[in-house]
Design a protein around this motif. Sequence first.
Motif, PDB file in Angstrom:
ATOM      1  N   PHE A  69      16.756  40.411  36.845  1.00 49.80           N
ATOM      2  CA  PHE A  69      17.976  40.998  36.294  1.00 49.80           C
ATOM      3  C   PHE A  69      17.643  42.000  35.197  1.00 49.80           C
ATOM      4  CE2 PHE A  69      19.632  36.727  37.643  1.00 49.80           C
ATOM      5  CZ  PHE A  69      20.387  37.196  38.706  1.00 49.80           C
ATOM      6  N   MET A  70      16.641  41.682  34.396  1.00 46.73           N
ATOM      7  CA  MET A  70      16.205  42.596  33.352  1.00 46.73           C
ATOM      8  C   MET A  70      15.697  43.895  33.951  1.00 46.73           C
ATOM      9  SD  MET A  70      13.364  41.884  30.388  1.00 46.73           S
ATOM     10  CE  MET A  70      13.206  42.955  28.954  1.00 46.73           C
ATOM     11  N   ALA A  71      14.929  43.788  35.042  1.00 50.14           N
ATOM     12  CA  ALA A  71      14.407  44.976  35.711  1.00 50.14           C
ATOM     13  C   ALA A  71      15.534  45.849  36.244  1.00 50.14           C
ATOM     14  CB  ALA A  71      13.475  44.562  36.850  1.00 50.14           C
ATOM     15  N   LEU A  72      16.550  45.228  36.816  1.00 47.74           N
ATOM     16  CA  LEU A  72      17.684  45.999  37.345  1.00 47.74           C
ATOM     17  C   LEU A  72      18.378  46.783  36.233  1.00 47.74           C
ATOM     18  CD1 LEU A  72      19.144  43.286  39.749  1.00 47.74           C
ATOM     19  CD2 LEU A  72      18.173  45.479  40.441  1.00 47.74           C
ATOM     20  N   GLY A  73      18.592  46.150  35.097  1.00 44.36           N
ATOM     21  CA  GLY A  73      19.211  46.846  33.984  1.00 44.36           C
ATOM     22  C   GLY A  73      18.331  47.947  33.423  1.00 44.36           C
ATOM     23  N   ALA A  74      17.021  47.663  33.351  1.00 45.61           N
ATOM     24  CA  ALA A  74      16.087  48.640  32.791  1.00 45.61           C
ATOM     25  C   ALA A  74      15.988  49.886  33.686  1.00 45.61           C
ATOM     26  CB  ALA A  74      14.706  48.011  32.626  1.00 45.61           C
ATOM     27  N   TYR A  75      15.771  49.682  34.973  1.00 39.83           N
ATOM     28  CA  TYR A  75      15.605  50.822  35.887  1.00 39.83           C
ATOM     29  C   TYR A  75      16.914  51.588  36.069  1.00 39.83           C
ATOM     30  CZ  TYR A  75      10.803  49.938  37.375  1.00 39.83           C
ATOM     31  OH  TYR A  75       9.436  49.812  37.412  1.00 39.83           O
ATOM     32  N   THR A  76      18.027  50.877  36.147  1.00 37.71           N
ATOM     33  CA  THR A  76      19.318  51.556  36.317  1.00 37.71           C
ATOM     34  C   THR A  76      19.620  52.460  35.130  1.00 37.71           C
ATOM     35  OG1 THR A  76      20.218  49.758  37.660  1.00 37.71           O
ATOM     36  CG2 THR A  76      21.800  51.234  36.600  1.00 37.71           C
ATOM     37  N   SER A  77      19.535  51.908  33.935  1.00 41.48           N
ATOM     38  CA  SER A  77      19.848  52.701  32.741  1.00 41.48           C
ATOM     39  C   SER A  77      18.842  53.830  32.541  1.00 41.48           C
ATOM     40  CB  SER A  77      19.887  51.799  31.508  1.00 41.48           C
ATOM     41  OG  SER A  77      18.636  51.163  31.297  1.00 41.48           O
ATOM     42  N   ALA A  78      17.552  53.559  32.819  1.00 35.62           N
ATOM     43  CA  ALA A  78      16.529  54.598  32.655  1.00 35.62           C
ATOM     44  C   ALA A  78      16.757  55.755  33.626  1.00 35.62           C
ATOM     45  CB  ALA A  78      15.142  53.996  32.858  1.00 35.62           C
ATOM     46  N   TYR A  79      17.095  55.445  34.869  1.00 40.07           N
ATOM     47  CA  TYR A  79      17.341  56.497  35.857  1.00 40.07           C
ATOM     48  C   TYR A  79      18.544  57.349  35.447  1.00 40.07           C
ATOM     49  CZ  TYR A  79      17.776  58.763  40.405  1.00 40.07           C
ATOM     50  OH  TYR A  79      17.838  59.705  41.406  1.00 40.07           O
ATOM     51  N   LEU A  80      19.582  56.700  34.959  1.00 39.80           N
ATOM     52  CA  LEU A  80      20.795  57.426  34.577  1.00 39.80           C
ATOM     53  C   LEU A  80      20.550  58.366  33.400  1.00 39.80           C
ATOM     54  CD1 LEU A  80      23.475  54.588  34.903  1.00 39.80           C
ATOM     55  CD2 LEU A  80      23.161  56.558  36.407  1.00 39.80           C
ATOM     56  N   THR A  81      19.789  57.926  32.420  1.00 34.99           N
ATOM     57  CA  THR A  81      19.548  58.782  31.254  1.00 34.99           C
ATOM     58  C   THR A  81      18.478  59.839  31.524  1.00 34.99           C
ATOM     59  OG1 THR A  81      17.982  57.140  30.380  1.00 34.99           O
ATOM     60  CG2 THR A  81      20.249  57.040  29.573  1.00 34.99           C
ATOM     61  N   ALA A  82      17.411  59.457  32.236  1.00 32.39           N
ATOM     62  CA  ALA A  82      16.284  60.378  32.443  1.00 32.39           C
ATOM     63  C   ALA A  82      16.568  61.426  33.513  1.00 32.39           C
ATOM     64  CB  ALA A  82      15.029  59.583  32.815  1.00 32.39           C
TER      65      ALA A  82
END
Length: 284
Positions: free
Chosen positions: A39-52
């Motif tokens: 679940f942590m990975a999903l939040g990390a990758y989702t938010s990182a993709y959206l901002t980056a």
Amino acid sequence: MLSDHAVSILIFAGIDVVMALSFYLPASAGQLSAGQGGFMALGAYTSAYLTAHLGVPFPLALVAGGLVGGLVGLAVGFPALRLRGLYLVLVTFGFGEMVRVLFLNAPAFGGPAGFAGIPAATTFWHVLGLLVVLVYFFARVSGSRMGRAFAALRDDEAAAEAMGVNSTYVKLAAFAAGGVIAGLGGGLYAHYTLYIDPEAFGVSRSLFVMLYAVFGGLASFWGSVAGATILSVLPELLRWVKDWREILYGLLVLAMMLVRPQGLLDAALLARLSPRGERAAARG
């Protein structure tokens, strides 16, 4: 003023507290999850993709990461409805590994090379603000009807259902809420480290999250707060032993579990520390 190193320790400790609370929530309803790293990975990758890649503002990306974690938590909760104990741990463990392998083979997210170029956004105040919100949330839930339903399911699911508790709804709510919290923790982590890779969210991550909560005690959410804080800061306090640090860390955790298998903060200790407990002791 705190040094940059001290602030970094506090930020990572705060994120660990967030993750410990994400485990505690379903655990308080009798649902032990070994997939919080997923679940942590999903939040990390989702938010990182959206901002980056899409230029989404950090607060919106952070919320999106939490929502993705919650939706997937809801989906994982359905097949886990009939499972408890070791079987549930194995299923959620498999989920965490599935997420890790998914990102490992996803070129859009960097694959095995990892995801770099994440904008710096997480600050100490972001972490502290989320912790304040979570503490308020857990304090409200613990004395609410939902909190009592969680406790009833944890103690005796059959008896809870006989008393009218909708076990399906409660379990799904616990899994979804735990996924949201873990997703938020992942978003904060990604925007502080500025680089993430699938191995950062593997088995060891999920096991440490479980350790934080169990070490502190599952009688209250304060146990997760205390356990994660102590075990996150302890490696820094043991730097003076150098190469023996990890061994001494393990020995201290082992000794604690042998002396207090119920965790640092058990129900009896919490009762004595509470204002009501102090008044009762004064009368007694």
